[in-house]
Design a protein around this motif. Sequence first.
Motif, PDB file in Angstrom:
ATOM      1  N   TYR A   1      40.045  49.426  41.218  1.00 56.90           N
ATOM      2  CA  TYR A   1      41.119  48.219  40.443  1.00 56.90           C
ATOM      3  C   TYR A   1      42.685  48.580  40.145  1.00 56.90           C
ATOM      4  O   TYR A   1      43.329  49.870  40.079  1.00 56.90           O
ATOM      5  CB  TYR A   1      40.584  48.299  38.451  1.00 56.90           C
TER       6      TYR A   1
ATOM      7  N   SER B   1      46.752  46.790  40.326  1.00 55.13           N
ATOM      8  CA  SER B   1      47.755  46.029  39.802  1.00 55.13           C
ATOM      9  C   SER B   1      49.019  45.967  40.685  1.00 55.13           C
ATOM     10  O   SER B   1      49.085  47.138  41.078  1.00 55.13           O
ATOM     11  CB  SER B   1      48.386  45.955  38.266  1.00 55.13           C
TER      12      SER B   1
ATOM     13  N   ALA C   1      44.177  39.319  34.012  1.00 53.95           N
ATOM     14  CA  ALA C   1      43.697  37.963  34.418  1.00 53.95           C
ATOM     15  C   ALA C   1      43.529  38.290  35.998  1.00 53.95           C
ATOM     16  O   ALA C   1      43.297  36.932  37.409  1.00 53.95           O
ATOM     17  CB  ALA C   1      45.484  36.737  34.804  1.00 53.95           C
ATOM     18  N   LYS C   2      44.243  39.287  37.289  1.00 51.70           N
ATOM     19  CA  LYS C   2      44.142  39.274  38.234  1.00 51.70           C
ATOM     20  C   LYS C   2      42.365  39.833  38.574  1.00 51.70           C
ATOM     21  O   LYS C   2      42.084  40.241  37.807  1.00 51.70           O
ATOM     22  CB  LYS C   2      44.063  40.802  38.652  1.00 51.70           C
ATOM     23  N   ASP C   3      42.305  38.947  39.699  1.00 50.92           N
ATOM     24  CA  ASP C   3      40.319  39.240  40.319  1.00 50.92           C
ATOM     25  C   ASP C   3      40.004  40.696  39.582  1.00 50.92           C
ATOM     26  O   ASP C   3      39.999  41.609  40.350  1.00 50.92           O
ATOM     27  CB  ASP C   3      40.256  38.449  41.209  1.00 50.92           C
ATOM     28  N   GLY C   4      39.225  40.155  38.725  1.00 47.81           N
ATOM     29  CA  GLY C   4      38.017  41.779  38.453  1.00 47.81           C
ATOM     30  C   GLY C   4      38.632  42.626  38.086  1.00 47.81           C
ATOM     31  O   GLY C   4      37.718  43.313  37.099  1.00 47.81           O
ATOM     32  N   ASN C   5      39.719  42.208  37.128  1.00 41.43           N
ATOM     33  CA  ASN C   5      40.276  44.011  36.483  1.00 41.43           C
ATOM     34  C   ASN C   5      39.561  42.978  34.648  1.00 41.43           C
ATOM     35  O   ASN C   5      40.058  44.416  33.774  1.00 41.43           O
ATOM     36  CB  ASN C   5      41.516  43.301  36.039  1.00 41.43           C
TER      37      ASN C   5
END
Length: 396
Positions: A155, A157, A213-217
Motif C-alpha cells: 500500500y 501514498s 481514497a487512493k485505489d486499494g488503500n
Amino acid sequence: MKSYKFSVIVSVLLLVLYILAQIYKPKPLDWTVTLSQKDKNPFGAYIVYHQLQQLFPKATVTISRDPLYNKLYDESFEKTAYFAISPELGTDTLDIAAACQFVEDGNYLFISANELSKKLRDTLGISMTDLYTFNSKNSSAINFVSPSIKAAKNYTSSKAIVNNYFDSIKRPDSTVVLGTNDKGKANFIKVNCGKGAFFVHATPLVFSNYFIAKDGNAAYTATALSFVPASVTTVIWDEYYKLGRAGATTPLRVFLENEYLRWALWLAIVAMLLYVLFNIKRKQRIIPIITPLQNATLDFVKTIAGIYFHQKDNKAIAHKKLQHWLDFVRQRFQISTSSLNDDFVQLLVKKSGVGTGHIENLIHYVSVVETNTVSDKMLLEISNSIDHFYREAKAS
C-alpha cells in the motif's frame, strides 16, 4: 446630502458583493493534518470515523472531548475500544495510568500518532523514528506481516511519505508486530497488557481521507482497525488530542462556529464602522437655544405708568406727558422751550407743519397743569392733543 447617501449606498453594495464573492468562490484544498472526524479535507478522518459502525456493528460509537484520565479514571468499562488517532498524542502520567488500567480490565486502546509522549513510549517499551514528510515524487509503502492478510502489492501514498517506524521494541515477549514498511521496519504493533491490549500505529495518515481514497488503500485501513475484536460493544473516538475540550471559550461561539453567522457578524461590524466613519464629520453639535434679551426700557415705562395710574395722580401724569412733548420739540426741531411765546409758536408751526391753534392749545395746557388740578377728562384731552401733534409732525 445626496452625494453622501450615494457614497453610503455604493459602499454597502460593494461590501455585500465582496462578501458574496468570498462565500461562493471555490475554496482551496486544505492540506492541514487534522485527523478529525468532521473534516472532509484530505488529511481529515471523516471516512474512517464513519466506517467504525460498519466494522463494529454491535457497538455504540461515541466521541470524547476529554483527556484519557478524565474519560477513563474511576469508571468501569467492558468490551470497549478507545481510538486515539491524532498528529500528536500529548499524554501525561495520569493519562497513561488510567489507560493502562482501562486495558488491563480487558479493553482495547488503539493509538496512532506521529509523536508520542516519552512516558507513553517508555510504558509501551518502544522508541520511534520520525520520517514524516511531504513529497509528491517518492512514495511510502506499507503492508501487514501475517501471510493471511498481507497484500500481494504494498500500500502506497504519493502525497505524504509516512515512513515512521519503531526503531526498538524493548518488550518482545508482550509485543506482536502486525505491520511493517517497505524497509522491513515495524510500524504497527500490538502490546498485550492484562486482559486487553494496546494497538499502536506509527503512521496516523493511513487513517486519513486521502490515503483511504487512493485505489486499494481502504482495505489496509479497514484491516488495521479489524485487529480490534468485533465483539466490542462500545467504541470511543477521541477528539480531545486534536481539538481540545468541547465548545469554544468565547461568548460568540455560536456565531464563530457557523460560517454564515460568522459572515453576518463581520458584516454588522463593518457596517457600523462605515456608519461611524461617514457620520463622524457630517454631524454638527447641537446649537443651544439662546433666549433673546428683553426690552427692559419698555418694562420700566410700564412699571412707572402703572404706579401713576393706580395712585390717580392725573396732574403728575399730565405734567410728565407735557414735559416729554417739550423734550421732543427740542430734540426734533432744535427749538428752545424756555419761552413759550408767539415767536415760539410761529417757529414751531413752520418747522412741524402743525396748526397754530393746536400748538397754542398745548401751550395753554402747560400753564394750566402747573397751577390747577387735572380731571380725567382733561388728562384724556391732553393725551389726545399730544398724540395728534406727534402724528402731524412725523407726517410732515
